[in-house]
Design an enzyme around this catalytic site. Structure first.
Site, PDB file in Angstrom:
ATOM      1  N   ASP A  51      52.129  39.587  35.087  1.00  0.00           N
ATOM      2  CA  ASP A  51      50.669  39.664  35.344  1.00  0.00           C
ATOM      3  C   ASP A  51      50.166  38.761  36.340  1.00  0.00           C
ATOM      4  OD1 ASP A  51      48.295  38.339  32.575  1.00  0.00           O
ATOM      5  OD2 ASP A  51      48.115  37.766  34.813  1.00  0.00           O
ATOM      6  N   ASP A  73      50.401  41.322  41.552  1.00  0.00           N
ATOM      7  CA  ASP A  73      48.915  41.124  42.294  1.00  0.00           C
ATOM      8  C   ASP A  73      49.122  42.646  42.259  1.00  0.00           C
ATOM      9  OD1 ASP A  73      46.546  41.345  43.463  1.00  0.00           O
ATOM     10  OD2 ASP A  73      46.720  39.798  44.611  1.00  0.00           O
ATOM     11  N   TYR A 166      31.859  47.957  37.832  1.00  0.00           N
ATOM     12  CA  TYR A 166      32.415  48.113  36.686  1.00  0.00           C
ATOM     13  C   TYR A 166      33.101  49.272  36.284  1.00  0.00           C
ATOM     14  CZ  TYR A 166      35.470  46.778  32.696  1.00  0.00           C
ATOM     15  OH  TYR A 166      36.497  46.678  32.144  1.00  0.00           O
TER      16      TYR A 166
END
Length: 261
Positions: A51, A73, A166
């Protein structure tokens, strides 16, 4: 007549669905990704919990020695490459990628802005491209493995509360998943996607109660999903029980995408 010996090959001990497997799980610092890490560890897998938030350290500490944290990342290829290298360094191989990492896709503006497009596609689409690419590189030398990408019910139909960028990025995740399945199937790679409906993950609790009721009511089951319900399907898809399942998008949405409106 079927007897116990005939069935021995299809039975498994409870709790051992992923025994002996190594999984890289992104987005493991919170929400569905964190629950996936817990479910996979509970089913016997060793897990690299990755994460960007720092929450991966808490996840690993809570789940014990079978889980190792890693900061990543997913927009940066050097980070993603290092993530898989770390999994191999710690656990010796990679058998599964569960790619959950993402950012909220709630409606931002009436028109798609360049900023919104770059923000959402860099994480959801480019991040999936990079993670899948390096998962394949890690898995092929050991005979293959399973990729489980997280898409969205918003990739299948349209909801006015969800950003168009999205939805488009998640539709791209679906297309990429199928392409990976077809291109790398002969090398032992299976690739599938989970498409969650409205789920009671931490970020969704920030929505006003009336919005949460509206979104939960879209499901045919009349309720929101739980993160574990998503994680359980991911665990199945990563397991040998799904050995002939590849190239599919599985809506885990309580029937939301089955409805016409």
């Amino acid at each position: 007549m079927t007897n116990a010996d005939d069935l021995a090959g299809v039975l498994r001990p409870p709790g051992g669905l992923l025994e002996g497997k190594v999984a890289v799980i992104t987005g493991a610092g919170a929400g569905i990704g964190q629950v996936c890490a817990a479910v996979f560890a509970g089913e016997g897998a060793k897990v690299l919990a990755a994460d960007l938030s720092g929450g991966q350290d808490d996840t690993a500490a809570a789940l014990g020695p079978s889980v190792s944290p890693f900061r990543v990342d997913v927009r940066r290829e050097e980070d993603v490459e290092a993530m898989f290298a770390r999994a191999i360094e710690v656990f010796g191989r990679v058998d599964a990628l569960v790619h959950v990492a993402g950012i909220p896709g709630s409606r931002r503006s009436a028109e798609i802005t360049t900023e919104e497009y770059e923000d959402l596609t860099s994480v959801h689409l480019r991040g999936t491209v990079l993670c899948d690419k390096h998962a394949v590189r890690a898995m092929v030398p050991t005979g293959g493995g399973a990729i489980v990408n997280f898409s969205s019910a918003a990739s299948l139909n349209v909801d006015e509360r969800i950003s168009m960028a999205y939805s488009a990025a998640k539709a791209g995740v679906n297309a990429l998943t199928k392409a990976i399945a077809v291109q790398y199937g002969p090398q032992g790679i299976r690739a599938n996607a989970v498409a969650p409906g409205f789920t009671l993950s931490k970020k969704n609790f920030a929505a006003p109660p009336e919005i949460m009721r509206e979104l939960a009511g879209k499901a045919a089951l009349g309720r929101a999903g739980q993160p574990q319900e998503q994680a359980n399907v991911a665990a199945f898809l990563a397991s040998d029980l799904a050995s002939f399942v590849t190239g599919v998008i599985v809506p885990v949405d309580g029937g939301w995408s089955a409805k016409l409106a």
